[in-house]
Design a protein around this motif. Structure first.
Motif, PDB file in Angstrom:
ATOM      1  N   GLU A 174       0.837  -1.213   0.000  1.00 15.24           N
ATOM      2  CA  GLU A 174       0.000   0.000   0.000  1.00 15.24           C
ATOM      3  C   GLU A 174       0.867   1.257   0.000  1.00 15.24           C
ATOM      4  OE1 GLU A 174      -2.794   0.068   3.216  1.00 15.24           O
ATOM      5  OE2 GLU A 174      -3.825  -1.756   2.519  1.00 15.24           O
ATOM      6  N   GLN A 175       1.924   1.230   0.813  1.00 22.90           N
ATOM      7  CA  GLN A 175       2.817   2.403   0.904  1.00 22.90           C
ATOM      8  C   GLN A 175       3.515   2.658  -0.424  1.00 22.90           C
ATOM      9  OE1 GLN A 175       2.811   4.162   3.592  1.00 22.90           O
ATOM     10  NE2 GLN A 175       4.580   5.511   3.511  1.00 22.90           N
ATOM     11  N   CYS A 176       3.677   1.599  -1.219  1.00 18.23           N
ATOM     12  CA  CYS A 176       4.343   1.717  -2.519  1.00 18.23           C
ATOM     13  C   CYS A 176       3.471   2.404  -3.570  1.00 18.23           C
ATOM     14  CB  CYS A 176       4.791   0.343  -3.017  1.00 18.23           C
ATOM     15  SG  CYS A 176       6.248  -0.277  -2.167  1.00 18.23           S
ATOM     16  N   GLU A 177       2.228   2.726  -3.218  1.00 23.16           N
ATOM     17  CA  GLU A 177       1.406   3.544  -4.121  1.00 23.16           C
ATOM     18  C   GLU A 177       1.975   4.957  -4.232  1.00 23.16           C
ATOM     19  OE1 GLU A 177      -2.626   3.266  -2.747  1.00 23.16           O
ATOM     20  OE2 GLU A 177      -2.659   1.076  -3.003  1.00 23.16           O
ATOM     21  N   THR A 324       6.123  11.752 -15.159  1.00 22.53           N
ATOM     22  CA  THR A 324       6.732  10.689 -14.361  1.00 22.53           C
ATOM     23  C   THR A 324       6.142   9.348 -14.776  1.00 22.53           C
ATOM     24  OG1 THR A 324       6.938  12.227 -12.531  1.00 22.53           O
ATOM     25  CG2 THR A 324       7.199   9.910 -12.006  1.00 22.53           C
ATOM     26  N   VAL A 325       7.008   8.340 -14.813  1.00 23.46           N
ATOM     27  CA  VAL A 325       6.576   7.021 -15.226  1.00 23.46           C
ATOM     28  C   VAL A 325       5.532   6.478 -14.231  1.00 23.46           C
ATOM     29  CG1 VAL A 325       8.442   5.870 -13.971  1.00 23.46           C
ATOM     30  CG2 VAL A 325       7.417   4.732 -15.913  1.00 23.46           C
ATOM     31  N   SER A 326       4.541   5.803 -14.760  1.00 29.82           N
ATOM     32  CA  SER A 326       3.512   5.193 -13.917  1.00 29.82           C
ATOM     33  C   SER A 326       4.034   3.840 -13.438  1.00 29.82           C
ATOM     34  CB  SER A 326       2.231   5.010 -14.734  1.00 29.82           C
ATOM     35  OG  SER A 326       1.278   4.346 -13.950  1.00 29.82           O
ATOM     36  N   LEU A 327       4.239   3.717 -12.126  1.00 32.57           N
ATOM     37  CA  LEU A 327       4.878   2.521 -11.581  1.00 32.57           C
ATOM     38  C   LEU A 327       3.910   1.730 -10.708  1.00 32.57           C
ATOM     39  CD1 LEU A 327       8.205   4.194 -10.449  1.00 32.57           C
ATOM     40  CD2 LEU A 327       7.804   2.948 -12.560  1.00 32.57           C
ATOM     41  N   THR A 328       4.064   0.403 -10.716  1.00 28.81           N
ATOM     42  CA  THR A 328       3.266  -0.441  -9.826  1.00 28.81           C
ATOM     43  C   THR A 328       4.197  -1.363  -9.055  1.00 28.81           C
ATOM     44  OG1 THR A 328       2.999  -2.252 -11.407  1.00 28.81           O
ATOM     45  CG2 THR A 328       1.350  -0.461 -11.475  1.00 28.81           C
ATOM     46  N   TYR A 329       3.798  -1.715  -7.843  1.00 31.22           N
ATOM     47  CA  TYR A 329       4.599  -2.599  -6.999  1.00 31.22           C
ATOM     48  C   TYR A 329       4.872  -3.919  -7.718  1.00 31.22           C
ATOM     49  CZ  TYR A 329       5.719  -5.964  -3.355  1.00 31.22           C
ATOM     50  OH  TYR A 329       6.327  -6.964  -2.631  1.00 31.22           O
ATOM     51  N   LYS A 330       3.821  -4.482  -8.319  1.00 33.88           N
ATOM     52  CA  LYS A 330       3.930  -5.798  -8.951  1.00 33.88           C
ATOM     53  C   LYS A 330       5.005  -5.816 -10.032  1.00 33.88           C
ATOM     54  CE  LYS A 330       1.113  -9.426 -11.052  1.00 33.88           C
ATOM     55  NZ  LYS A 330      -0.196  -9.784 -11.590  1.00 33.88           N
TER      56      LYS A 330
END
Length: 716
Positions: A174-177, A324-330
């Protein structure tokens, strides 16, 4: 004068002194094998039988559910005149579940046993909060642990649907959002868990042959932190790049640091270690190629470096390059899940330590920010927000972990005098087993239960304090008289378990510790055998020696349960396990920590070598943990020695200490020769025996029957 009804005839003088003592604060310092549990149980029976104390006024606190069960079993055996219950306990055909049922029904049968409160610290606090904790916490709370509980006990009835790991892991995701947090976490994991850049300068095994030490956020390996910064900046801004592409303009081929195709731009990063770029620059000019140089001095100010890169690329890319690049944890941690697991485990460890040491989170972060190492500072910047979220989450969901059970009970007593007084008036006698293992929270809880009239009866052995890594604090038993005013100490110094040689050796070993209570333990048993110290030339020789000895012991009528193998760490036993399995030998084996409280006729202690992977095994742990609790090498060494003491004193009759020739553990040197017999396969001489003429002292060949120099006839 009352006639004593309780039979104390089986107790020695010191045990009897402890049992009948009227002292309000009493520590029974019980050496290994001296009957400490027997003394505690006898005290309990004496209070009920002789002093007419109501069982409901007695609280006996243990550390494990097994110890609680063992205590109840012994009380039932003392009450059961038929002997049936004891026979049932040793019946190997009965399952654990059936034995638990029998224990429960027998406990109910004897009202004086059922009226006692015999609980672990956690179980006791569980009942406090469940019954009276509504003002402190939701009394419909559930227990959250490190793993799902299989045991059917009181605490297992209300288990949280999630483990601590699952919750911390979920909160981390969650924090990685927050993209900045995500990238900082990835940077930390790549640098310090995968690349281990903090070790590379000192340990050649971490140095890659191609010189590319550092991993960028997109997984590219680069040569320096500065190049890593540049590559990460590109990644954050969705700028595609090539690292060290092959370029051949005219005269020679070379590898510029970066090429950004969308800007048709090359970047060379110049550090003090870089070769001259003059020849390369000429090639760029000849090819009319755009080259920009960045310098190491710029990297000292990250804002300046960001600005420089921004300026370099500003008008050379499409207008939306700033997006900024759209990043996801996965996606970001694909392939790194094991490493994230390591990070989560570290967060769980510091959470546990913070709770046991009772330190404010803000103070922890403040101390971490002052640390000289970037790795430590970054870890806490990432970890503390997760710890805060974990605590909030558990409160929100009505979850308590095992430390919370104690700390919330403490808080309840401190904030609600009526509840505290209820427990103070209820328990006039408090008995604590294994007192050497208590931590700060547990001692604070005990103190909150005491009045001037309460009798506190603690049993333990400072020489067997081996759980410092879990937070136990040996000073509470060593300095008992300072922690509990007007107290008395009784020392049980007769060992009923081990022979004189084993007890004598253990005494000599522990004498090397400074932080201890002085006591001289004696044995009630004569020695038939000396301690065998076997030094093999290799691990294979050691295994063969042990295998031969085990076979001899079995042939002499011993059973597998009579023989116990002990080791400092589990991996030490692996080669023994596979060899024994192949030879169809089945040998009780445990880590020394797991064997505490056990005994066997014959004990083998393996892995007694010096240095890494041996015993003593001083593990100062990661510097990360020193922020919460400072490690002291000397104290850790003393705990290792106490662990060796525990291992030695598991043996009743025979003890084998297994080491390697030329690499013997320093602990072995602490055992005087009087207690041991040393054995090994001698090393074959590398020098051949010389045949010398006894008359003229000339060297002769093997087959000579007379000396060719003086004519003397030889017998060789």
């Amino acid at each position: 004068m009352n006639q004593t009804k309780t039979d104390l005839s089986n107790l020695n003088d010191k045990q009897r002194e402890a049992v009948v003592s009227e002292e309000k604060r009493l520590l029974v310092l019980a050496g290994a094998g001296s009957g400490k549990t027997k003394s505690l149980l006898q005290k309990l029976i004496y209070l009920i039988e002789e002093k007419r104390v109501s069982p409901s006024s007695i609280l006996a606190i243990t550390f494990t559910k097994n110890t609680t069960n063992e205590m109840i079993d012994r009380l039932i055996i003392s009450a059961d005149t038929t002997g049936q219950y004891e026979s049932m306990l040793f019946d190997k055909r009965m399952s654990k579940v059936d034995k638990d049922k029998e224990r429960f029904s027998n406990q109910k049968k004897y009202k004086w046993i059922d009226g006692l409160t015999v609980r672990t610290f956690h179980s006791f606090c569980y009942s406090i909060l469940r019954n009276y904790g509504v003002n402190e916490f939701d009394n419909k709370f559930r227990i959250i642990g490190d793993e799902k509980r299989d045991e059917e006990d009181e605490l297992s009835k209300y288990v949280a649907p999630e483990t601590v790991f699952e919750v911390v892991h979920k909160l981390l995701i969650e924090q990685c959002e927050d993209t900045e947090f995500l990238l900082q976490l990835k940077r930390y994991i790549l640098d310090y868990i995968i690349d281990k850049i903090h070790l590379k300068k000192n340990d050649t095994k971490y140095l890659p042959k191609d010189g590319k030490y550092f991993t960028t956020l997109d997984g590219t390996k680069v040569r320096s932190k500065s190049e890593q910064f540049i590559a990460d900046w590109f990644y954050r801004h969705s700028i595609k790049y090539e690292y060290e592409p092959l370029l051949n303009v005219k005269d020679f081929a070379f590898h510029p640091d970066f090429f950004i195709a969308d800007a048709n731009l090359y970047i060379e990063h110049v550090s003090d270690k870089s070769y001259s770029t003059k020849d390369k620059e000429e090639q760029f000019q000849k090819g009319n190629l755009l080259l920009v140089k960045t310098y190491e001095s710029m990297t000292k100010d990250s804002a300046l470096f960001n600005h420089t890169l921004d300026k370099v690329l500003k008008n050379r890319l499409p207008a939306n390059y700033r997006k900024t690049v759209s990043l996801t944890y996965k996606e970001e941690f694909n392939g790194y899940h094991e490493n994230v697991k390591d990070f989560v485990t570290q967060i769980m460890r510091i959470t546990d330590m913070i709770k046991v040491e009772n330190i404010d989170l803000k103070m922890v972060l403040e101390n971490a920010r002052k640390d000289q190492h970037e790795r430590v500072r970054i870890f806490y910047e990432l970890a503390i927000p997760i710890v805060e979220k974990y605590i909030q989450y558990c409160t929100n969901k009505s979850f308590l972990d095992f430390n919370d059970l104690i700390s919330r009970s403490i808080s309840l007593f401190q904030n609600h005098e009526d509840i505290a007084n209820k427990y103070k008036s209820k328990y006039q006698y408090i008995l604590v087993d294994e007192f050497q293992d208590v931590n700060n929270l547990q001692v604070e809880l005990i103190k909150l239960l005491l009045t001037d009239q309460t009798q506190l009866f603690c049993v333990g052995d400072d020489w067997q304090s081996i759980y410092g890594f879990r937070g136990s604090n040996v000073s509470y038993i060593v300095d008992f008289e300072n922690h509990f005013q007007n107290s008395k100490v009784v020392k049980l110094n007769l060992n009923y378990r081990s022979t004189q040689n084993i007890v004598g050796a253990s005494n000599e070993v522990i004498k090397h510790n400074k932080f201890k209570v002085e006591k001289e333990i004696h044995s009630s048993k004569q020695s038939e055998h000396k301690i065998v110290v076997y030094s093999g030339n290799s691990e294979e020789e050691n295994i063969q020696f042990c295998l031969d000895k085990v076979q001899e012991l079995l042939d002499d009528g011993m059973t597998n349960d009579d023989i116990l193998f002990l080791y400092r760490r589990s991996k030490m036993f692996s080669p023994y396990f596979f060899r024994f399995k192949n030879d169809n030998v089945r040998v009780q084996s445990k880590t020394i920590h797991a064997a505490k409280g056990l005994e066997a006729k014959v004990v083998f202690i393996i892995g007694l070598t010096e240095g890494s992977g041996g015993f003593p095994d001083i593990w100062l742990e990661d510097r990360i943990f020193q922020i919460i609790k400072k490690a002291n090498h000397d104290l850790l060494m003393e705990e290792e020695r106490r662990l060796f003491y525990v291992a030695i004193t598991r043996a009743k009759d025979k003890l084998f200490l297994i080491t390697e020739k030329g690499n013997e553990s320093s602990f072995l040197k602490e055992i005087p020769d009087i207690f041991t017999v040393k054995t090994s396969i001698p090393i074959k001489s590398v020098v051949e025996k010389l045949i010398i003429c006894p008359k003229c002292f000339s060297q002769l060949e093997k087959l000579f029957t007379f000396c060719p120099y003086c004519g003397l006839k030889t017998t060789e």
